[in-house]
Design an enzyme around this catalytic site. Structure first.
Site, PDB file in Angstrom:
ATOM      1  N   GLY A   1      -7.041  -9.731  -8.502  1.00  0.00           N
ATOM      2  CA  GLY A   1      -7.847  -8.977  -8.466  1.00  0.00           C
ATOM      3  C   GLY A   1      -7.984  -8.159  -9.784  1.00  0.00           C
ATOM      4  N   HIS A   2      -8.701  -8.590 -10.777  1.00  0.00           N
ATOM      5  CA  HIS A   2      -8.788  -8.027 -11.987  1.00  0.00           C
ATOM      6  C   HIS A   2      -9.944  -7.171 -12.061  1.00  0.00           C
ATOM      7  CE1 HIS A   2      -6.226 -11.653 -13.603  1.00  0.00           C
ATOM      8  NE2 HIS A   2      -5.590 -10.757 -12.540  1.00  0.00           N
TER       9      HIS A   2
ATOM     10  N   THR B   1      -7.520  -6.420  -4.559  1.00  0.00           N
ATOM     11  CA  THR B   1      -7.910  -7.464  -3.595  1.00  0.00           C
ATOM     12  C   THR B   1      -7.785  -6.990  -2.176  1.00  0.00           C
ATOM     13  OG1 THR B   1      -7.306  -8.974  -5.126  1.00  0.00           O
ATOM     14  CG2 THR B   1      -7.139  -9.882  -2.937  1.00  0.00           C
TER      15      THR B   1
ATOM     16  N   ARG C   1      -0.461   0.696  -3.574  1.00  0.00           N
ATOM     17  CA  ARG C   1       0.591   0.076  -4.308  1.00  0.00           C
ATOM     18  C   ARG C   1       1.724   0.786  -4.218  1.00  0.00           C
ATOM     19  NH1 ARG C   1      -3.571  -1.232  -9.061  1.00  0.00           N
ATOM     20  NH2 ARG C   1      -4.623  -2.737  -8.298  1.00  0.00           N
TER      21      ARG C   1
ATOM     22  N   ASP D   1      -0.935  -6.412 -11.412  1.00  0.00           N
ATOM     23  CA  ASP D   1      -1.835  -5.377 -11.468  1.00  0.00           C
ATOM     24  C   ASP D   1      -1.608  -4.442 -12.652  1.00  0.00           C
ATOM     25  OD1 ASP D   1      -3.151  -6.101  -9.163  1.00  0.00           O
ATOM     26  OD2 ASP D   1      -1.678  -4.911  -7.819  1.00  0.00           O
ATOM     27  N   GLU D   2      -1.172  -5.205 -13.612  1.00  0.00           N
ATOM     28  CA  GLU D   2      -0.921  -4.283 -14.936  1.00  0.00           C
ATOM     29  C   GLU D   2      -1.974  -3.813 -15.807  1.00  0.00           C
ATOM     30  OE1 GLU D   2       0.286  -7.140 -14.119  1.00  0.00           O
ATOM     31  OE2 GLU D   2       2.459  -7.270 -14.277  1.00  0.00           O
TER      32      GLU D   2
ATOM     33  N   GLY E   1      -6.932  -3.889  -0.923  1.00  0.00           N
ATOM     34  CA  GLY E   1      -7.045  -2.271  -0.899  1.00  0.00           C
ATOM     35  C   GLY E   1      -5.762  -1.630  -0.162  1.00  0.00           C
TER      36      GLY E   1
ATOM     37  N   GLN F   1      -1.363 -12.594 -11.482  1.00  0.00           N
ATOM     38  CA  GLN F   1      -0.028 -11.755 -10.974  1.00  0.00           C
ATOM     39  C   GLN F   1       0.833 -11.476 -12.114  1.00  0.00           C
ATOM     40  OE1 GLN F   1      -1.143 -15.131  -9.535  1.00  0.00           O
ATOM     41  NE2 GLN F   1      -2.538 -13.716  -8.446  1.00  0.00           N
TER      42      GLN F   1
ATOM     43  N   LYS G   1      -4.601  -6.189 -16.473  1.00  0.00           N
ATOM     44  CA  LYS G   1      -4.635  -7.425 -17.301  1.00  0.00           C
ATOM     45  C   LYS G   1      -6.245  -7.719 -17.463  1.00  0.00           C
ATOM     46  CE  LYS G   1      -2.710  -9.798 -14.411  1.00  0.00           C
ATOM     47  NZ  LYS G   1      -1.826  -8.925 -13.441  1.00  0.00           N
TER      48      LYS G   1
HETATM   49  P1  GDP Z   1      -4.893  -6.649 -13.057  1.00  0.00           P
HETATM   50  O1  GDP Z   1      -4.774  -7.331 -11.840  1.00  0.00           O
HETATM   51  O2  GDP Z   1      -3.726  -6.630 -13.826  1.00  0.00           O
HETATM   52  O3  GDP Z   1      -6.141  -7.008 -13.892  1.00  0.00           O
HETATM   53  O4  GDP Z   1      -4.989  -4.930 -12.924  1.00  0.00           O
HETATM   54  P2  GDP Z   1      -5.770  -4.257 -11.580  1.00  0.00           P
HETATM   55  O5  GDP Z   1      -7.399  -4.311 -12.179  1.00  0.00           O
HETATM   56  O6  GDP Z   1      -5.616  -4.719 -10.098  1.00  0.00           O
HETATM   57  O7  GDP Z   1      -5.373  -2.918 -11.640  1.00  0.00           O
HETATM   58  C1  GDP Z   1      -5.422  -2.116 -12.794  1.00  0.00           C
HETATM   59  C2  GDP Z   1      -5.980  -0.753 -12.549  1.00  0.00           C
HETATM   60  O8  GDP Z   1      -5.945   0.070 -13.493  1.00  0.00           O
HETATM   61  C3  GDP Z   1      -7.532  -0.768 -12.354  1.00  0.00           C
HETATM   62  O9  GDP Z   1      -8.231  -0.236 -11.461  1.00  0.00           O
HETATM   63  C4  GDP Z   1      -8.211  -0.798 -13.607  1.00  0.00           C
HETATM   64  O10 GDP Z   1      -9.352  -0.281 -13.718  1.00  0.00           O
HETATM   65  C5  GDP Z   1      -7.214   0.623 -14.018  1.00  0.00           C
HETATM   66  N1  GDP Z   1      -6.754   0.575 -15.459  1.00  0.00           N
HETATM   67  C6  GDP Z   1      -6.400  -0.218 -16.616  1.00  0.00           C
HETATM   68  N2  GDP Z   1      -6.114   0.463 -17.491  1.00  0.00           N
HETATM   69  C7  GDP Z   1      -6.120   1.761 -17.245  1.00  0.00           C
HETATM   70  C8  GDP Z   1      -5.820   2.890 -17.855  1.00  0.00           C
HETATM   71  O11 GDP Z   1      -5.254   2.775 -19.198  1.00  0.00           O
HETATM   72  N3  GDP Z   1      -6.252   3.993 -17.324  1.00  0.00           N
HETATM   73  C9  GDP Z   1      -6.465   4.222 -16.141  1.00  0.00           C
HETATM   74  N4  GDP Z   1      -6.633   5.448 -15.570  1.00  0.00           N
HETATM   75  N5  GDP Z   1      -6.885   3.199 -15.339  1.00  0.00           N
HETATM   76  C10 GDP Z   1      -6.671   1.889 -15.923  1.00  0.00           C
HETATM   77  P1  IMO Z   2      -3.184  -9.708 -10.035  1.00  0.00           P
HETATM   78  O1  IMO Z   2      -3.708 -10.693 -10.771  1.00  0.00           O
HETATM   79  C1  IMO Z   2      -0.272  -7.959  -7.354  1.00  0.00           C
HETATM   80  C2  IMO Z   2       1.562 -10.506  -4.213  1.00  0.00           C
HETATM   81  C3  IMO Z   2       1.124 -10.094  -2.811  1.00  0.00           C
HETATM   82  C4  IMO Z   2       2.680 -10.638  -2.385  1.00  0.00           C
HETATM   83  C5  IMO Z   2       2.890 -11.644  -3.329  1.00  0.00           C
HETATM   84  C6  IMO Z   2       2.532 -13.075  -2.514  1.00  0.00           C
HETATM   85  O2  IMO Z   2      -4.258  -8.807  -9.470  1.00  0.00           O
HETATM   86  O3  IMO Z   2      -2.200  -9.141 -10.699  1.00  0.00           O
HETATM   87  P2  IMO Z   2       0.100 -14.426  -2.301  1.00  0.00           P
HETATM   88  O4  IMO Z   2      -1.038 -13.958  -1.421  1.00  0.00           O
HETATM   89  O5  IMO Z   2       0.019 -14.630  -3.755  1.00  0.00           O
HETATM   90  O6  IMO Z   2       0.839 -15.551  -1.644  1.00  0.00           O
HETATM   91  O7  IMO Z   2       1.324 -13.189  -2.293  1.00  0.00           O
HETATM   92  O8  IMO Z   2       2.215 -11.707  -4.273  1.00  0.00           O
HETATM   93  N1  IMO Z   2       0.399 -10.624  -5.230  1.00  0.00           N
HETATM   94  C7  IMO Z   2      -0.158  -9.854  -6.257  1.00  0.00           C
HETATM   95  N2  IMO Z   2       0.329  -8.323  -6.290  1.00  0.00           N
HETATM   96  N3  IMO Z   2      -1.342  -8.317  -8.069  1.00  0.00           N
HETATM   97  C8  IMO Z   2      -1.750  -9.632  -7.838  1.00  0.00           C
HETATM   98  O9  IMO Z   2      -2.812 -10.405  -8.640  1.00  0.00           O
HETATM   99  C9  IMO Z   2      -1.252 -10.458  -6.780  1.00  0.00           C
HETATM  100  N4  IMO Z   2      -1.404 -11.764  -6.207  1.00  0.00           N
HETATM  101  C10 IMO Z   2      -0.498 -11.718  -5.494  1.00  0.00           C
HETATM  102  O10 IMO Z   2       0.935  -8.652  -2.918  1.00  0.00           O
HETATM  103  O11 IMO Z   2       3.444  -9.556  -2.559  1.00  0.00           O
HETATM  104 MG    MG Z   3      -5.018  -6.798  -9.917  1.00  0.00          MG
END
Ligand code: GDP
Ligand code: IMO
Ligand code: MG
Length: 459
Positions: free
Chosen positions: A77-78, A335, A340, A50-51, A337, A260, A53
């Site tokens: 969940g991107h 993914t 974090r 969830d960085e 809700g 991940q 990406k």
């Molecule tokens: P991913 O799984 O690495 O693609 O990241 P996620 O989408 O799960 O979570 C990242 C969250 O940060 C999402 O809600 C993005 O919309 C949000 N996001 C990404 N970059 C920024 C940023 O620079 N500022 C803010 N406020 N939100 C961001």
């Molecule tokens: P994105 O791509 C954050 C975590 C789960 C759990 C562990 C194992 O959005 O960054 P799993 O269902 O894969 O067997 O769960 O990994 N996890 C994530 N955490 N972002 C994700 O994907 C994740 N996909 C799995 O919360 O701790």
């Molecule tokens: Mg994510």
């Protein structure tokens, strides 16, 4: 205080970084040092997932021809915002949102075909064209309802030691792949073979589910649903290894979308609190069939702080920053809700991520999340009693006991979300970001100050 020399940022020796020269034709628009010119680029999460990406992939897709997912499944969940419209991608590469780009779900991904059809339909409803621009590897493994059920049952059995999985059946599906008992897309699109294989798998897994005290599955029901999904997915199923190699021969640029993060990697993460695939850079090669020497660079995405969803150690976890971010309505899983867990930036972890991924360039996201913080802390080492660490220890019990050693930075205390250039950022934010890059041991390339495309600063 911890040993200063051991805290110097990780710098890979020159030899390790040197790459084989590649011959470029006029058609290649590769040029190191230019701002948004792409080569074959692996993008990985440098923390616990969830960085951001998805957002960075969407921005970088502008200069890529193909975007490939190579591992994980719909546990990912991107999130991408285009204007006010929010898209959350689970299996389909985030590149799908840009017209004229090809997207590939590679052999290393585990595909829930019913979930994938739902995702396609959801995107179609939002007006995203999916026609000739999406390919799914015929050798990608399938996720079935018994995988999801087993995932849930194993978590119940683990009780307080649970992993906190997304319950998408990821672990059991990769388990079947490793045990050589999995079914693949190539089977799904062959009706008679699929029926025969599925019958056997349902019989076998119903016995296991019964032992857990769970309800057995109906073969007829699963078969019908999966056959329907198979028919929908048939036009997308391809030999993606050959497809990607041909694209490479044409000089097309491939962007590998990691899912991940580094510390969820099955080999390099905080095992057993990990996912079941190689989330680190090597996974992009095995999960796509593109060999290592065809990869040009690795981009590491990291938040300006740290988050983790699910169980397992998080050395810099901190309730002050968690409350602040949750209070702003941020940091809830895309993914599941789930809220974090949040903490200060951990440079021991990101430096380790540079080591295992070979990160060249950094994208730092969510800088705006720290806009109101008075004093920002950064972890530069771990301490357990008198022992000190400047790397992430493998022993999970030891890692759980690690106390972070912090340095402090004065907060900039002003909004950054309208900054479009490096020079627009407050001086204290620039100092903080330079320090994160220095401590992580890679060059700062992108700074993100909001979820939208235009809230992205290239250095
Ligand atoms: P991913 O799984 O690495 O693609 O990241 P996620 O989408 O799960 O979570 C990242 C969250 O940060 C999402 O809600 C993005 O919309 C949000 N996001 C990404 N970059 C920024 C940023 O620079 N500022 C803010 N406020 N939100 C961001
Ligand atoms: P994105 O791509 C954050 C975590 C789960 C759990 C562990 C194992 O959005 O960054 P799993 O269902 O894969 O067997 O769960 O990994 N996890 C994530 N955490 N972002 C994700 O994907 C994740 N996909 C799995 O919360 O701790
Ligand atoms: Mg994510």
């Amino acid at each position: 205080m911890i040993d200063t020399p051991s805290l110097l940022p990780y710098r890979p020796p020159v030899k390790e970084r040197a790459r084989k020269p590649r011959i470029y034709t006029l058609g290649d628009f590769y040029c190191r040092g230019a701002k948004l010119i792409m080569a074959n680029t692996i993008l990985v999460g440098a923390q616990w997932g969830d960085e951001g990406k998805g957002k960075i992939i969407d921005v970088l897709t502008q200069k890529a021809d193909i975007v490939v997912r190579t591992q994980g499944g719909n546990n990912a969940g991107h999130t991408v915002f285009i204007g006010a419209q929010k898209y959350v991608l689970h299996l389909i590469p985030s590149g799908i949102l840009r017209k004229g780009k090809t997207c590939v779900i590679g052999n290393g991904v585990v595909v829930d075909p019913v979930g994938l059809v739902d995702e396609i339909d959801g995107l179609l409803k939002l007006g995203v064209a999916i026609d000739g621009n999406l390919f799914i590897s015929e050798t990608a493994h399938l996720v079935f309802p018994y995988h999801r059920e087993l995932d849930a049952q194993r978590e119940i059995l683990k009780g307080k030691n649970k992993i906190g999985t997304t319950k998408r059946g990821i672990g059991p599906a990769y388990g079947d792949k490793a045990a050589r008992t999995g079914l693949r897309l190539i089977d799904l699109v062959n009706p008679s073979r699929f029926e025969q294989l599925l019958k056997h798998k349902i019989k076998e897994n119903n016995e296991i589910l019964k032992a857990f005290g769970a309800k057995p599955l109906s073969f007829a029901k699963v078969h019908k649903t999966y056959r329907a999904a198979g028919d929908r997915l048939r036009p997308f199923v391809a030999n993606t290894v050959v497809l990607l190699h041909k694209a490479g021969q044409r000089g097309e640029n491939i962007l590998f979308e990691g899912a991940q993060g580094t510390f969820l990697d099955i080999d390099h993460g905080s095992y057993p609190f990990v996912t079941s695939s190689n989330t680190t850079a090597g996974g992009a090669c095995t999960g796509s069939g593109i060999p290592p020497h065809r990869m040009d660079e690795v981009v590491g995405v990291m938040k300006a702080y740290t988050t983790r969803v699910g169980e397992g150690p998080l050395p810099t976890e901190n309730s002050e920053i968690s409350d602040l971010l949750h209070g702003m309505g941020r940091e809830f899983g895309a993914t599941t809700g789930r809220p974090r867990r949040c903490g200060w930036f951990d440079s021991v972890a990101t430096r380790h991520a540079t080591m295992v991924n070979g990160i060249d360039k950094l994208a730092v996201t969510n800088v705006d999340g720290l806009d109101s913080v008075e004093v920002i802390r950064v972890c530069i080492g771990y301490r357990v009693g008198v022992k000190q660490f400047d790397y992430v220890p493998n022993d999970i019990e030891l890692l759980t006991k690690c106390e972070p050693v912090y340095v402090e930075f004065p907060g900039w205390k002003q909004p950054t979300h309208k900054c479009h250039q490096w020079k627009d950022l407050p001086a204290r934010a620039r100092t903080y970001l330079k320090a994160l890059a220095e401590l992580t041991g890679a060059s700062l390339w992108i700074v993100s100050v909001g979820p939208s495309r235009d809230q992205t600063i290239f250095l």
